[in-house]
Design a protein around this motif. Structure first.
Motif, short mmCIF file in Angstrom:
data_model
loop_
_atom_site.label_atom_id
_atom_site.label_comp_id
_atom_site.label_asym_id
_atom_site.label_seq_id
_atom_site.Cartn_x
_atom_site.Cartn_y
_atom_site.Cartn_z
N TYR A 63 -7.57 -1.64 -5.31
CA TYR A 63 -8.50 -1.10 -4.31
C TYR A 63 -8.81 0.36 -4.64
CZ TYR A 63 -7.51 -5.16 -1.37
OH TYR A 63 -7.39 -6.42 -0.87
N GLN A 64 -9.97 0.76 -4.18
CA GLN A 64 -10.34 2.17 -4.31
C GLN A 64 -9.59 2.99 -3.25
OE1 GLN A 64 -14.60 2.54 -4.09
NE2 GLN A 64 -14.97 0.87 -5.53
N GLN A 65 -9.23 4.23 -3.62
CA GLN A 65 -8.50 5.09 -2.69
C GLN A 65 -9.38 5.45 -1.50
OE1 GLN A 65 -6.18 8.33 -4.37
NE2 GLN A 65 -6.81 9.66 -2.68
N ALA A 66 -8.75 5.50 -0.29
CA ALA A 66 -9.49 5.84 0.93
C ALA A 66 -8.95 7.16 1.49
CB ALA A 66 -9.32 4.73 1.98
N ASN A 67 -9.87 8.06 1.96
CA ASN A 67 -9.53 9.33 2.61
C ASN A 67 -10.24 9.38 3.95
OD1 ASN A 67 -8.01 10.77 0.41
ND2 ASN A 67 -9.92 10.35 -0.68
N GLN A 68 -9.51 9.74 5.02
CA GLN A 68 -10.11 9.69 6.35
C GLN A 68 -9.47 10.74 7.25
OE1 GLN A 68 -10.38 5.71 7.97
NE2 GLN A 68 -10.16 6.46 10.07
N ASN A 69 -10.31 11.57 7.94
CA ASN A 69 -9.83 12.52 8.94
C ASN A 69 -9.83 11.86 10.31
OD1 ASN A 69 -9.66 14.41 6.94
ND2 ASN A 69 -11.53 15.51 7.50
N ILE A 70 -8.83 12.21 11.15
CA ILE A 70 -8.73 11.58 12.47
C ILE A 70 -8.66 12.66 13.56
CG2 ILE A 70 -7.67 9.43 11.69
CD1 ILE A 70 -4.98 10.56 12.40
N LEU A 93 -10.07 0.70 6.27
CA LEU A 93 -10.64 -0.30 5.38
C LEU A 93 -10.58 0.15 3.93
CD1 LEU A 93 -13.80 -1.30 7.46
CD2 LEU A 93 -11.52 -2.33 7.50
N LEU A 94 -10.14 -0.75 3.05
CA LEU A 94 -10.11 -0.48 1.61
C LEU A 94 -11.08 -1.41 0.90
CD1 LEU A 94 -6.32 0.00 0.74
CD2 LEU A 94 -8.01 1.69 1.44
N VAL A 95 -11.76 -0.86 -0.12
CA VAL A 95 -12.73 -1.62 -0.91
C VAL A 95 -12.08 -2.00 -2.23
CG1 VAL A 95 -15.00 -1.58 -1.98
CG2 VAL A 95 -14.62 -0.36 0.18
N ARG A 96 -12.25 -3.25 -2.62
CA ARG A 96 -11.62 -3.75 -3.85
C ARG A 96 -12.27 -3.15 -5.10
NH1 ARG A 96 -8.33 -8.16 -4.15
NH2 ARG A 96 -7.87 -9.24 -2.18
N LYS A 97 -11.43 -2.95 -6.14
CA LYS A 97 -11.94 -2.58 -7.46
C LYS A 97 -12.47 -3.82 -8.15
CE LYS A 97 -8.63 1.19 -8.35
NZ LYS A 97 -7.54 1.62 -9.25
N SER A 98 -13.35 -3.63 -9.15
CA SER A 98 -13.87 -4.77 -9.90
C SER A 98 -12.91 -5.19 -11.02
CB SER A 98 -15.24 -4.43 -10.50
OG SER A 98 -15.14 -3.30 -11.35
N THR A 105 0.84 -1.21 0.00
CA THR A 105 0.00 0.00 0.00
C THR A 105 0.87 1.25 0.00
OG1 THR A 105 -0.10 0.00 2.42
CG2 THR A 105 -1.87 -1.14 1.27
N ARG A 106 0.23 2.37 -0.31
CA ARG A 106 0.87 3.69 -0.23
C ARG A 106 -0.02 4.58 0.65
NH1 ARG A 106 0.99 2.11 -5.38
NH2 ARG A 106 -0.86 3.35 -5.88
N MET A 107 0.59 5.28 1.63
CA MET A 107 -0.19 6.10 2.57
C MET A 107 0.43 7.48 2.71
SD MET A 107 -1.26 5.34 6.55
CE MET A 107 0.28 5.88 7.24
N ARG A 108 -0.45 8.50 2.77
CA ARG A 108 -0.01 9.88 3.03
C ARG A 108 -0.79 10.42 4.22
NH1 ARG A 108 0.16 14.51 -0.91
NH2 ARG A 108 -2.04 14.00 -1.18
N ILE A 109 -0.04 11.02 5.19
CA ILE A 109 -0.67 11.69 6.34
C ILE A 109 -0.46 13.19 6.15
CG2 ILE A 109 -0.70 11.91 8.84
CD1 ILE A 109 0.52 9.12 9.01
N GLU A 116 -4.92 18.49 13.69
CA GLU A 116 -5.85 17.65 12.96
C GLU A 116 -5.15 17.11 11.70
OE1 GLU A 116 -9.43 19.69 12.11
OE2 GLU A 116 -10.11 19.75 14.21
N TYR A 117 -5.45 15.83 11.38
CA TYR A 117 -4.77 15.18 10.26
C TYR A 117 -5.80 14.50 9.36
CZ TYR A 117 -0.60 15.65 13.18
OH TYR A 117 0.43 16.13 13.96
N SER A 118 -5.36 14.30 8.08
CA SER A 118 -6.13 13.52 7.11
C SER A 118 -5.21 12.42 6.57
CB SER A 118 -6.62 14.39 5.96
OG SER A 118 -7.25 13.59 4.97
N ILE A 119 -5.76 11.23 6.35
CA ILE A 119 -4.96 10.09 5.86
C ILE A 119 -5.52 9.65 4.52
CG2 ILE A 119 -4.30 7.69 6.31
CD1 ILE A 119 -4.35 8.29 9.24
N GLU A 120 -4.62 9.49 3.51
CA GLU A 120 -4.96 9.00 2.18
C GLU A 120 -4.22 7.69 1.95
OE1 GLU A 120 -3.94 11.92 -0.67
OE2 GLU A 120 -5.41 13.40 0.05
N VAL A 121 -4.95 6.64 1.51
CA VAL A 121 -4.35 5.31 1.31
C VAL A 121 -4.71 4.80 -0.07
CG1 VAL A 121 -4.15 2.95 2.21
CG2 VAL A 121 -4.59 4.85 3.78
#
Length: 816
Positions: free
Chosen positions: A359-366, A382-387, A318-322, A349-354
């Protein structure tokens, strides 16, 4: 009182025993018994008895709880008995055995307990109150700590000590001056009274107090490694450190005020004025002098696990950015086994991109403050799979990983249906949109490579399909005569289709080496002197041990006949020889030679007839196929018997002739005379012969190899040199002397050259020797041959001399 009664009883017992011993002294019983008993209870002890005599090692007897131990001395004299038992005082008594069997023979000894319980009380020297906060530590002579236990309600300490040993007791108490005391051990066997088991120690209060400092995390309450700076007015500043196990301690005057500055790595430094509750200190409560400091971290470490939303399994690649939402800058994260970790400030305050392949890209504030308050330092994203996902498919050579030009690729879905793929600007590369949850199969075909059909492994966006070149093999070509099996020097030309195949030839032109591919057919053309040009279509399957043998036939073969005297072996001149088949077709023989005989004649059998003056006519059936290898055949002829003159004829009278004639006209047959039949004689069974003695060939026995000395061949050829004939003729003579003997001819080589060629050459040479023996009159059913190549050396192939020993021909007797 009880101990005194038991002691008196034992004394009376010993007196009785002594009296009994005295009265029975006349029996001279030399057996002595020993028993050990507890002095207080009178119970028998399983003590150890060591019996010493002069300077010899002691005799050790282990006692039991059932009975006394017995000792039978072998020599009279002065003995000593040592009686010992764990937790009891050891005892050593003299034993006078100058007169064996006389005097006391039964000994009952009592032992005193060595280990006893000691009670220690620590009191205030002024008010005599028990100090319940005191700490007592007991050490033996080896400075090893002895267990001591305290009753927290009464403050009473108890420990088990050996009265015969020395001990040291260290005593400390908060607000009191510490002290140490010694306990001296005594020999209870030599003192009338044992020391007291009750110890009371009084401590003086300190004018100053000792405070303990520890630092903990404000959230996790875990102990920290912290640094302290104690600021005291008009006094020296104190510094120190506490760790996770030991607090930082300082001595101070409770009436004076001071300030403490506390710091720890990763935490905010705090400064606090310190005061203590004197009432609690006076009451001796330990916590009254303990101060805890709670520190707040600058940042907290969080672990982020990337999880598949369906399988709940960790996603590794995976690749993650905070992102700091205030500054819009990325925060560096660290890759861990289970995900990513990062040190984050609770005030930001932070945001996380994965992102992850498939998988579909995930964005989440913590909200860190909330997570820290709940002690939730591990978060799952949690990541959701692409079709579907696009993949790059590249066909490469397995050996060099380079793209294979001209490759043909097809992709099939789970239903084995071909799907659409697109080419790129790079040769042998394609793009395909593949469903994540579906399995696909790739099929690759191209010239010069093995076809490949394999599942598409979608572990990476770029899939390499590695194909193997068609395997090739080095093959040797050799040309031999179809009948003689002699290797022929030849010129070779090898083609596949219209392409000429390169190869290498040895200097003698007897071997041609080329590399063949199993998926191709080849045309080999050879030209040999004296033979018609020859072509043949071949492939790898025709190779035996990587050798393809091409057999050529001449249009005609020459044969030489050698008439010789059966006794002298001398050549016979002017012999008329004829060769006639069953259809009365003849082969001309001139000057003992048959020239240019067609191979078609080899399919027939011929009658060989030879006539010469003064010799008996010679006749035999001949198979030209059997003699073609040697091209020569001996005709062994016997001398004719001398012709004698007939006896003279005497004429008789006619009358007598008639009379005789008449008598002969009607002869009267004589009655048969009965002769008794003789009993049939049975020949005695002949013993089985397994070995024979020969003046030349030594050690002839069934199954034993015998080397033929001085047998030579042309270089790399199965052609026998003439200097070998005497040796081979000796073998012919041996076979003729023993007509039931059958042998196997075995050829051997050294290890120089290709092993496959060596094996082939050794077999041809063994066959050449077999053919020579046949042409010397040895029946073919008595001869077999075999080649071993370099498999059975008789010497190391490290020098030319040793290699010469390995180049040999042997014969093995199979039957006598």
């Amino acid at each position: 009182m009880r101990s005194l009664v038991i002691l008196i009883a034992f004394s009376i017992f010993n007196i009785c025993s002594a009296f009994a011993t005295h009265t029975s002294a006349k029996k001279l019983d030399s057996t002595y018994t020993f028993g050990a008993f507890d002095k207080a209870t009178g119970k028998r002890l399983a003590a150890t008895f060591k019996i010493y005599f002069k300077t010899t090692d002691p005799l050790i007897i282990q006692g039991t709880l059932q009975s006394d131990v017995q000792f039978k001395p072998a020599t009279k004299g002065q003995y000593e008995v040592e009686i010992s038992m764990p937790n009891y005082v050891s005892k050593r008594i003299p034993l006078n055995l100058e007169n064996l069997g006389a005097g006391k023979t039964n000994f009952k000894e009592v032992l005193e307990v060595a280990v006893d319980e000691y009670i220690i009380l620590i009191t205030d020297a002024k008010d005599k109150q028990i100090i319940t906060s005191a700490i007592v530590k007991v050490y033996d002579d080896a400075n090893k700590e002895v267990e001591a236990k305290v009753n927290p309600k009464t403050g009473e300490w108890k420990t088990m000590l050996d009265v015969s040993k020395n001990y040291r007791i260290d005593i400390e108490a908060p607000g009191y001056q510490g002290t140490s005391m010694e306990i001296q051990g005594v020999d209870v066997t030599k003192v009338a009274k044992t020391p007291s088991k009750f110890i009371s120690v009084s401590l003086q209060k300190n004018a100053s107090q000792v405070a303990s400092f520890i630092a903990t995390d404000a959230i996790t309450h875990e102990p920290l490694i912290a640094n302290y700076k104690v600021l005291r007015p008009e006094e020296t500043t104190l510094t120190g450190q506490s760790n996770k196990n030991e607090p930082y301690k300082i001595e101070f005057n409770p009436k004076k005020k001071f300030t403490v500055e506390v710091s720890a790595d990763g935490y905010k430094t705090i400064t606090e004025a310190i005061s203590f509750d004197q009432t609690m200190i006076d009451r001796g409560i330990p916590s009254a002098l303990l101060k805890k400091f709670e520190l707040q971290k600058d940042t907290y470490s969080f672990l982020f696990k990337i999880i598949d939303s369906q399988t709940k399994a960790n996603i590794i690649s995976t690749r993650m950015r905070i992102i700091n939402l205030s500054t819009k800058q990325s925060i560096a994260g660290k890759i861990e086994k289970e995900g990513f970790s990062a040190n984050l400030s609770p005030d930001t305050e932070y945001s996380i991109e994965v992102e992850s392949e498939g998988y579909q890209q995930a964005n989440q504030n913590i909200n860190l403050k909330e997570l820290i308050a709940k002690n939730q330092f591990v978060q799952e994203i949690l990541l959701v799979r692409k079709s579907t996902e696009q993949y790059r498919l590249i066909v490469v050579d397995e050996e060099n990983d380079k793209n294979v030009a001209g490759a043909n690729l097809r992709i099939f879905n789970a239903k084995n249906e071909p799907i659409t793929i697109s080419t790129t600007n790079v040769q042998s590369e394609w793009l395909a949109d593949l469903k994540i949850a579906e399995q696909y199969t790739a099929e690759v075909k191209t010239q010069g490579y093995l076809a490949l059909r394999t599942p598409v492994l979608k572990t990476n966006k770029t899939v390499y399909l590695k194909i193997k070149k068609v395997p090739t093999a080095e093959v040797y070509f050799m040309v031999t005569d179809f009948y003689t099996k002699n290797i022929l020097p030849s010129d070779y030309k090898l083609k596949t289709g219209n392409t000429l195949v390169e190869g290498t030839m040895n200097p003698e032109k007897t071997r041609f080496k080329a590399t063949l591919s199993p998926d191709k057919s080849y045309e080999i053309e050879v030209v040999s002197d004296g033979y018609p040009a020859y072509k043949e279509t071949v492939n790898q399957t025709k190779a035996v041990n990587n050798v393809i043998t091409l057999e050529l036939k001449k249009t005609g073969y020459d044969f030489t006949f050698n008439p010789i005297d059966s006794k002298t072996g001398a050549a016979i001149p002017n012999v008329k020889i004829t060769l006639v088949d069953a259809n009365n077709q003849s082969i001309p023989v001139t000057n003992n030679e048959a020239k240019s005989v067609s191979p078609k004649s080899f399919e027939k059998k011929y009658s060989l007839n030879a006539q010469a003056a003064n010799y008996k006519a010679f006749s035999e059936t001949l198979d030209l196929m059997d003699m073609v290898a040697a091209n020569k055949h001996d005709i062994v002829m016997e001398k004719a018997d001398p012709v004698q003159a007939p006896p003279p004829v005497v004429e008789k009278p006619k009358v007598e002739e008639k009379t005789v004639a008449k008598k002969e006209e009607n002869p009267t047959p004589a009655p048969p005379i009965a002769t008794p039949k003789e009993p049939e004689k049975k020949e005695p069974e002949k013993p089985v012969v397994s070995s024979i003695a020969d003046d030349y060939f030594k050690g002839i026995a069934i199954g034993t190899p015998v080397k033929l000395e001085n047998v030579y061949f042309d270089q790399s050829q199965p052609v026998i040199k003439p200097q070998s004939f005497p040796e081979l003729d000796r073998l012919v003579s041996l076979l003729k002397r023993y007509p039931k003997m059958s042998i196997e001819i075995v050829g051997h080589t050294d290890n120089v050259g290709d092993p496959r060629m060596n094996l082939y050459l050794s077999e041809l040479r063994a066959k050449a020797v077999s053919n020579y023996l046949f042409n010397k009159g040895i029946a073919p059913n008595r001869l077999t041959h075999k080649g071993k190549g370099q498999e059975q050396p008789v010497s190391a192939n490290d020098t030319e001399e040793n290699r010469q020993k390995n180049r040999r021909v042997e014969f093995i007797v199979l039957e006598l």
